[in-house]
Write an enzyme that holds these catalytic residues in place. Structure first.
Site, PDB file in Angstrom:
ATOM      1  N   CYS A 177       0.824  -1.214   0.000  1.00  0.00           N
ATOM      2  CA  CYS A 177       0.000   0.000   0.000  1.00  0.00           C
ATOM      3  C   CYS A 177       0.857   1.263   0.000  1.00  0.00           C
ATOM      4  CB  CYS A 177      -0.952  -0.002   1.193  1.00  0.00           C
ATOM      5  SG  CYS A 177      -0.142  -0.233   2.785  1.00  0.00           S
ATOM      6  N   HIS A 210      -2.604   7.021   2.986  1.00  0.00           N
ATOM      7  CA  HIS A 210      -1.149   7.157   2.986  1.00  0.00           C
ATOM      8  C   HIS A 210      -0.776   8.364   2.118  1.00  0.00           C
ATOM      9  CE1 HIS A 210      -0.880   3.557   5.143  1.00  0.00           C
ATOM     10  NE2 HIS A 210      -0.315   2.748   4.268  1.00  0.00           N
TER      11      HIS A 210
END
Length: 362
Positions: free
Chosen positions: A158, A252
Protein backbone atom coordinates in the site's frame (compact mmCIF):
# COMPACT_ATOMS: atom_id res chain seq x y z
CA UNK A 1 -27.66 -21.15 -9.72
CA UNK A 2 -25.86 -17.81 -9.59
CA UNK A 3 -23.65 -17.00 -12.55
CA UNK A 4 -21.36 -15.08 -10.24
CA UNK A 5 -17.97 -16.54 -9.43
CA UNK A 6 -17.85 -18.11 -5.97
CA UNK A 7 -15.24 -16.38 -3.82
CA UNK A 8 -13.47 -17.50 -0.67
CA UNK A 9 -11.69 -15.09 1.65
CA UNK A 10 -8.69 -16.46 3.54
CA UNK A 11 -8.05 -14.43 6.67
CA UNK A 12 -11.61 -13.14 6.67
CA UNK A 13 -11.62 -11.91 10.26
CA UNK A 14 -8.74 -9.41 10.03
CA UNK A 15 -9.05 -5.79 8.91
CA UNK A 16 -8.19 -6.48 5.26
CA UNK A 17 -10.48 -9.52 5.25
CA UNK A 18 -13.27 -7.34 6.60
CA UNK A 19 -12.57 -4.77 3.90
CA UNK A 20 -12.81 -7.50 1.25
CA UNK A 21 -16.23 -8.45 2.62
CA UNK A 22 -17.59 -4.89 2.50
CA UNK A 23 -16.21 -4.25 -1.00
CA UNK A 24 -17.69 -7.49 -2.36
CA UNK A 25 -21.11 -7.03 -0.74
CA UNK A 26 -22.94 -6.14 -3.98
CA UNK A 27 -20.31 -7.09 -6.53
CA UNK A 28 -21.76 -7.75 -10.00
CA UNK A 29 -19.32 -10.59 -10.81
CA UNK A 30 -18.27 -12.12 -7.49
CA UNK A 31 -20.20 -13.64 -4.59
CA UNK A 32 -18.60 -14.42 -1.21
CA UNK A 33 -19.57 -18.00 -0.37
CA UNK A 34 -16.73 -19.18 1.87
CA UNK A 35 -14.88 -17.53 4.75
CA UNK A 36 -11.77 -18.98 6.37
CA UNK A 37 -9.54 -17.99 9.24
CA UNK A 38 -7.43 -19.55 11.98
CA UNK A 39 -8.44 -22.68 13.88
CA UNK A 40 -9.61 -20.53 16.81
CA UNK A 41 -12.29 -18.93 14.61
CA UNK A 42 -13.35 -22.07 12.73
CA UNK A 43 -16.78 -23.50 13.47
CA UNK A 44 -18.36 -20.20 14.50
CA UNK A 45 -20.58 -18.00 12.38
CA UNK A 46 -18.84 -15.00 10.91
CA UNK A 47 -20.97 -12.65 13.02
CA UNK A 48 -19.88 -14.47 16.18
CA UNK A 49 -16.25 -14.46 15.12
CA UNK A 50 -15.96 -10.70 14.52
CA UNK A 51 -18.17 -9.60 17.43
CA UNK A 52 -16.30 -6.88 19.31
CA UNK A 53 -13.58 -6.62 16.66
CA UNK A 54 -15.41 -5.46 13.54
CA UNK A 55 -13.38 -2.45 12.31
CA UNK A 56 -15.42 -1.20 9.35
CA UNK A 57 -17.75 1.82 9.53
CA UNK A 58 -20.65 -0.10 8.01
CA UNK A 59 -22.18 -3.13 9.74
CA UNK A 60 -21.39 -6.74 8.90
CA UNK A 61 -23.24 -7.49 5.62
CA UNK A 62 -26.31 -9.68 6.12
CA UNK A 63 -25.20 -12.11 3.41
CA UNK A 64 -22.14 -13.25 5.38
CA UNK A 65 -23.36 -13.09 8.98
CA UNK A 66 -24.40 -16.73 9.16
CA UNK A 67 -21.59 -18.23 7.08
CA UNK A 68 -19.71 -20.71 9.27
CA UNK A 69 -16.02 -19.88 9.23
CA UNK A 70 -13.72 -22.67 8.06
CA UNK A 71 -10.17 -23.44 9.10
CA UNK A 72 -7.91 -21.90 6.46
CA UNK A 73 -5.86 -25.12 6.52
CA UNK A 74 -8.82 -27.19 5.25
CA UNK A 75 -7.66 -26.59 1.70
CA UNK A 76 -9.37 -29.49 -0.04
CA UNK A 77 -12.77 -28.67 1.46
CA UNK A 78 -12.52 -24.95 0.68
CA UNK A 79 -11.22 -25.62 -2.84
CA UNK A 80 -14.31 -27.71 -3.58
CA UNK A 81 -16.60 -24.77 -2.78
CA UNK A 82 -15.02 -21.80 -4.58
CA UNK A 83 -13.87 -20.62 -7.98
CA UNK A 84 -11.02 -18.52 -6.55
CA UNK A 85 -9.86 -16.97 -3.27
CA UNK A 86 -8.57 -13.70 -1.91
CA UNK A 87 -5.77 -14.15 0.59
CA UNK A 88 -5.28 -11.88 3.60
CA UNK A 89 -4.01 -14.44 6.10
CA UNK A 90 -1.97 -13.40 9.12
CA UNK A 91 0.89 -15.90 9.25
CA UNK A 92 4.66 -15.91 8.89
CA UNK A 93 5.93 -15.30 5.36
CA UNK A 94 7.09 -18.90 5.03
CA UNK A 95 3.65 -20.16 6.11
CA UNK A 96 1.90 -17.79 3.71
CA UNK A 97 4.10 -18.84 0.79
CA UNK A 98 3.36 -22.48 1.53
CA UNK A 99 -0.40 -22.22 2.00
CA UNK A 100 -0.94 -19.99 -1.03
CA UNK A 101 0.96 -22.47 -3.19
CA UNK A 102 -1.12 -25.31 -1.74
CA UNK A 103 -4.31 -23.53 -2.76
CA UNK A 104 -2.90 -22.89 -6.24
CA UNK A 105 -1.92 -26.57 -6.54
CA UNK A 106 -5.50 -27.43 -5.56
CA UNK A 107 -6.43 -25.63 -8.82
CA UNK A 108 -7.66 -22.47 -7.10
CA UNK A 109 -6.50 -19.06 -8.34
CA UNK A 110 -5.19 -17.02 -5.41
CA UNK A 111 -5.31 -13.20 -5.50
CA UNK A 112 -3.21 -12.15 -2.54
CA UNK A 113 -2.89 -9.02 -0.47
CA UNK A 114 0.11 -10.52 1.31
CA UNK A 115 3.76 -9.72 0.66
CA UNK A 116 5.10 -13.28 0.86
CA UNK A 117 5.08 -13.98 -2.90
CA UNK A 118 5.81 -10.47 -4.17
CA UNK A 119 9.37 -11.45 -5.04
CA UNK A 120 8.60 -14.91 -6.41
CA UNK A 121 9.89 -14.44 -9.95
CA UNK A 122 6.92 -16.01 -11.77
CA UNK A 123 4.23 -14.41 -9.56
CA UNK A 124 2.85 -11.20 -11.10
CA UNK A 125 2.72 -8.17 -8.77
CA UNK A 126 0.29 -5.85 -10.48
CA UNK A 127 -1.20 -2.38 -10.26
CA UNK A 128 -3.84 -2.97 -12.96
CA UNK A 129 -3.51 0.46 -14.58
CA UNK A 130 0.29 0.18 -14.80
CA UNK A 131 1.54 -3.34 -15.57
CA UNK A 132 -1.31 -5.69 -16.56
CA UNK A 133 0.97 -7.40 -19.07
CA UNK A 134 2.75 -9.04 -16.13
CA UNK A 135 -0.21 -11.41 -15.80
CA UNK A 136 1.24 -13.19 -18.85
CA UNK A 137 3.83 -14.81 -16.54
CA UNK A 138 1.01 -16.87 -15.00
CA UNK A 139 1.37 -19.47 -17.76
CA UNK A 140 5.00 -20.09 -16.72
CA UNK A 141 3.98 -20.26 -13.08
CA UNK A 142 1.31 -22.86 -13.83
CA UNK A 143 3.90 -25.02 -15.57
CA UNK A 144 6.13 -24.83 -12.48
CA UNK A 145 3.23 -25.67 -10.16
CA UNK A 146 1.85 -28.36 -12.45
CA UNK A 147 -1.61 -26.76 -12.52
CA UNK A 148 -4.25 -26.10 -15.16
CA UNK A 149 -6.15 -23.23 -13.52
CA UNK A 150 -4.45 -22.66 -10.15
CA UNK A 151 -1.97 -19.78 -9.74
CA UNK A 152 -1.00 -16.90 -7.46
CA UNK A 153 -1.17 -13.20 -8.29
CA UNK A 154 -0.37 -10.40 -5.85
CA UNK A 155 -0.76 -6.66 -5.52
CA UNK A 156 2.05 -4.39 -4.31
CA UNK A 157 2.44 -2.77 -0.92
CA UNK A 158 0.00 0.00 0.00
CA UNK A 159 2.91 2.40 0.64
CA UNK A 160 3.82 2.69 -3.06
CA UNK A 161 0.35 3.50 -4.39
CA UNK A 162 0.49 7.23 -3.70
CA UNK A 163 3.55 7.92 -5.88
CA UNK A 164 4.22 5.00 -8.25
CA UNK A 165 1.22 5.93 -10.49
CA UNK A 166 2.73 9.39 -11.00
CA UNK A 167 6.08 7.87 -11.96
CA UNK A 168 4.24 5.59 -14.40
CA UNK A 169 2.41 8.55 -15.94
CA UNK A 170 5.79 10.27 -16.39
CA UNK A 171 7.62 7.26 -17.78
CA UNK A 172 8.48 8.93 -21.10
CA UNK A 173 10.39 11.66 -19.24
CA UNK A 174 12.59 8.93 -17.68
CA UNK A 175 12.58 9.48 -13.91
CA UNK A 176 16.00 8.77 -12.41
CA UNK A 177 16.50 9.69 -8.73
CA UNK A 178 13.41 9.62 -6.50
CA UNK A 179 13.36 10.52 -2.79
CA UNK A 180 10.07 9.70 -1.07
CA UNK A 181 8.73 9.91 2.47
CA UNK A 182 5.43 8.19 3.21
CA UNK A 183 3.16 9.20 6.07
CA UNK A 184 1.14 6.07 6.70
CA UNK A 185 -2.24 5.56 8.34
CA UNK A 186 -2.71 3.24 11.30
CA UNK A 187 -5.17 1.02 9.42
CA UNK A 188 -2.13 -0.08 7.42
CA UNK A 189 -1.14 -1.92 10.57
CA UNK A 190 -4.66 -3.36 10.93
CA UNK A 191 -5.41 -0.95 13.76
CA UNK A 192 -7.96 1.66 14.78
CA UNK A 193 -7.44 4.36 17.41
CA UNK A 194 -9.38 2.20 19.86
CA UNK A 195 -6.82 -0.58 19.33
CA UNK A 196 -3.82 1.73 19.34
CA UNK A 197 -4.41 4.70 21.69
CA UNK A 198 -0.66 5.40 21.79
CA UNK A 199 -0.95 6.72 18.21
CA UNK A 200 -3.31 9.53 19.20
CA UNK A 201 -1.22 12.67 18.73
CA UNK A 202 1.89 10.60 18.04
CA UNK A 203 4.28 9.83 15.17
CA UNK A 204 6.46 6.73 14.94
CA UNK A 205 9.39 7.08 12.51
CA UNK A 206 9.70 3.36 11.77
CA UNK A 207 7.51 0.74 10.10
CA UNK A 208 9.17 -2.64 9.82
CA UNK A 209 10.00 -3.61 6.25
CA UNK A 210 8.18 -0.67 4.64
CA UNK A 211 11.19 1.25 3.37
CA UNK A 212 12.59 -1.78 1.55
CA UNK A 213 9.16 -2.39 -0.03
CA UNK A 214 8.78 1.27 -0.98
CA UNK A 215 12.16 1.33 -2.68
CA UNK A 216 12.12 -2.06 -4.40
CA UNK A 217 8.52 -2.95 -5.30
CA UNK A 218 8.14 -0.20 -7.93
CA UNK A 219 11.19 -1.72 -9.64
CA UNK A 220 9.31 -5.00 -10.13
CA UNK A 221 6.13 -3.18 -11.21
CA UNK A 222 8.20 -1.34 -13.85
CA UNK A 223 10.02 -4.54 -14.85
CA UNK A 224 9.51 -6.91 -17.77
CA UNK A 225 9.04 -10.61 -18.46
CA UNK A 226 12.07 -12.57 -19.58
CA UNK A 227 12.28 -16.38 -19.87
CA UNK A 228 9.08 -16.88 -17.88
CA UNK A 229 10.13 -14.61 -15.00
CA UNK A 230 9.63 -10.97 -14.10
CA UNK A 231 12.91 -9.06 -14.15
CA UNK A 232 13.28 -5.80 -12.21
CA UNK A 233 13.39 -2.56 -14.18
CA UNK A 234 16.72 -1.84 -15.77
CA UNK A 235 18.04 1.66 -16.27
CA UNK A 236 18.74 4.71 -14.17
CA UNK A 237 15.71 4.77 -11.83
CA UNK A 238 16.64 4.65 -8.15
CA UNK A 239 14.28 5.18 -5.20
CA UNK A 240 15.12 5.90 -1.57
CA UNK A 241 12.48 6.26 1.11
CA UNK A 242 11.49 6.88 4.71
CA UNK A 243 8.21 5.51 6.08
CA UNK A 244 6.52 7.09 9.07
CA UNK A 245 3.39 6.08 10.98
CA UNK A 246 1.09 9.06 11.62
CA UNK A 247 -2.17 9.52 13.59
CA UNK A 248 -4.51 9.11 10.61
CA UNK A 249 -7.02 6.26 10.28
CA UNK A 250 -7.07 5.84 6.48
CA UNK A 251 -4.85 7.33 3.81
CA UNK A 252 -1.15 7.16 2.99
CA UNK A 253 0.43 10.49 2.01
CA UNK A 254 3.77 10.75 0.21
CA UNK A 255 6.12 13.67 -0.30
CA UNK A 256 8.29 13.04 -3.35
CA UNK A 257 11.34 14.64 -4.97
CA UNK A 258 12.25 13.50 -8.48
CA UNK A 259 14.87 14.06 -11.16
CA UNK A 260 14.25 13.32 -14.84
CA UNK A 261 16.62 12.47 -17.67
CA UNK A 262 14.40 14.51 -19.97
CA UNK A 263 13.25 17.88 -18.65
CA UNK A 264 9.45 18.27 -18.73
CA UNK A 265 7.54 21.43 -17.93
CA UNK A 266 4.91 21.55 -15.20
CA UNK A 267 2.20 21.69 -17.85
CA UNK A 268 3.52 18.53 -19.48
CA UNK A 269 3.63 16.70 -16.15
CA UNK A 270 0.10 17.71 -15.15
CA UNK A 271 -1.26 16.78 -18.58
CA UNK A 272 0.24 13.29 -18.29
CA UNK A 273 -1.27 12.79 -14.82
CA UNK A 274 -4.76 13.80 -15.89
CA UNK A 275 -4.67 11.73 -19.09
CA UNK A 276 -3.25 8.59 -17.53
CA UNK A 277 -5.45 5.49 -17.69
CA UNK A 278 -5.08 1.80 -18.36
CA UNK A 279 -6.69 -1.54 -19.09
CA UNK A 280 -9.22 -1.29 -16.20
CA UNK A 281 -10.63 1.95 -17.63
CA UNK A 282 -10.63 0.52 -21.16
CA UNK A 283 -12.60 -2.51 -19.95
CA UNK A 284 -14.81 -0.53 -17.53
CA UNK A 285 -14.07 -2.93 -14.68
CA UNK A 286 -16.51 -2.61 -11.75
CA UNK A 287 -13.92 -1.14 -9.37
CA UNK A 288 -11.86 0.80 -11.88
CA UNK A 289 -11.87 4.54 -11.14
CA UNK A 290 -13.09 6.53 -14.10
CA UNK A 291 -10.16 8.90 -13.61
CA UNK A 292 -7.24 7.07 -12.02
CA UNK A 293 -5.24 10.19 -11.08
CA UNK A 294 -6.55 13.63 -10.21
CA UNK A 295 -4.30 16.67 -10.05
CA UNK A 296 -5.33 19.29 -7.50
CA UNK A 297 -4.32 22.92 -8.05
CA UNK A 298 -4.91 24.19 -4.51
CA UNK A 299 -1.80 24.77 -2.39
CA UNK A 300 -3.27 22.85 0.57
CA UNK A 301 -4.26 19.68 -1.32
CA UNK A 302 -4.35 16.71 -1.31
CA UNK A 303 -5.72 16.31 2.20
CA UNK A 304 -6.79 13.06 3.83
CA UNK A 305 -10.15 14.45 4.98
CA UNK A 306 -11.00 15.91 1.59
CA UNK A 307 -9.41 13.54 -0.88
CA UNK A 308 -8.83 10.04 0.50
CA UNK A 309 -12.16 8.79 -0.88
CA UNK A 310 -11.57 10.12 -4.40
CA UNK A 311 -13.17 7.72 -6.90
CA UNK A 312 -14.51 5.60 -4.05
CA UNK A 313 -11.02 5.30 -2.58
CA UNK A 314 -9.69 3.74 -5.79
CA UNK A 315 -8.17 6.89 -7.29
CA UNK A 316 -4.90 8.65 -6.54
CA UNK A 317 -4.61 12.35 -5.73
CA UNK A 318 -1.53 14.42 -6.64
CA UNK A 319 -0.86 18.05 -5.74
CA UNK A 320 1.77 20.66 -4.89
CA UNK A 321 3.80 19.92 -8.02
CA UNK A 322 6.52 22.53 -8.07
CA UNK A 323 10.14 23.05 -9.02
CA UNK A 324 12.76 22.17 -6.42
CA UNK A 325 16.06 23.82 -5.58
CA UNK A 326 17.98 20.51 -5.64
CA UNK A 327 15.79 18.08 -7.62
CA UNK A 328 13.86 18.87 -10.78
CA UNK A 329 10.37 18.63 -9.28
CA UNK A 330 8.57 17.74 -6.04
CA UNK A 331 4.96 16.78 -5.31
CA UNK A 332 2.58 15.32 -2.74
CA UNK A 333 0.54 12.17 -3.36
CA UNK A 334 -2.33 10.53 -1.48
CA UNK A 335 -4.02 7.13 -1.78
CA UNK A 336 -6.48 5.14 0.34
CA UNK A 337 -4.38 2.40 1.87
CA UNK A 338 -7.07 -0.26 2.50
CA UNK A 339 -9.00 0.41 -0.74
CA UNK A 340 -6.59 1.26 -3.57
CA UNK A 341 -3.68 0.01 -1.47
CA UNK A 342 -5.02 -3.29 -0.15
CA UNK A 343 -8.36 -5.05 -0.63
CA UNK A 344 -9.68 -2.76 -3.35
CA UNK A 345 -6.51 -3.12 -5.40
CA UNK A 346 -6.74 -6.90 -5.08
CA UNK A 347 -10.40 -6.87 -6.15
CA UNK A 348 -9.51 -4.79 -9.21
CA UNK A 349 -6.75 -7.31 -10.00
CA UNK A 350 -9.28 -10.14 -9.77
CA UNK A 351 -11.68 -8.27 -12.03
CA UNK A 352 -8.96 -7.83 -14.62
CA UNK A 353 -7.92 -11.50 -14.29
CA UNK A 354 -11.53 -12.50 -14.94
CA UNK A 355 -11.86 -10.11 -17.88
CA UNK A 356 -8.67 -11.52 -19.41
CA UNK A 357 -9.81 -15.13 -18.91
CA UNK A 358 -7.37 -16.18 -16.18
CA UNK A 359 -10.13 -16.67 -13.59
CA UNK A 360 -13.14 -18.66 -14.76
CA UNK A 361 -16.06 -20.52 -13.26
CA UNK A 362 -15.34 -24.18 -12.59
Amino acid sequence: MSEKLRVGILGATGMVGQRFITILKDHPWFEVTTLAASASSAGKTYEETVKGRWKMDEPVPEAVKDIVVKNVSDIEEIASEVDFVFSAVNMSKDEIRAIEEEYAKAEIPVVSNNSAHRWTADVPMVIPEINPEHFEVIESQKKRLGTERGFIAVKPNCSIQSYTPALAAWKEFEPTEVVVSTYQAISGAGKTFADWPEMDGNIIPYISGEEEKSEQEPMKVFGHIEDGKIVKAEGDLRITSQCIRVPVLNGHTATVFVNFKKKPTKEMLVEKLRAFSGKPQELSLPHAPEHFIQYLEEDNRPQVRLDVDYEGGMGVSIGRLREDSIFDWKFVGLSHNTLRGAAGGAVECAELLKALGYITKK
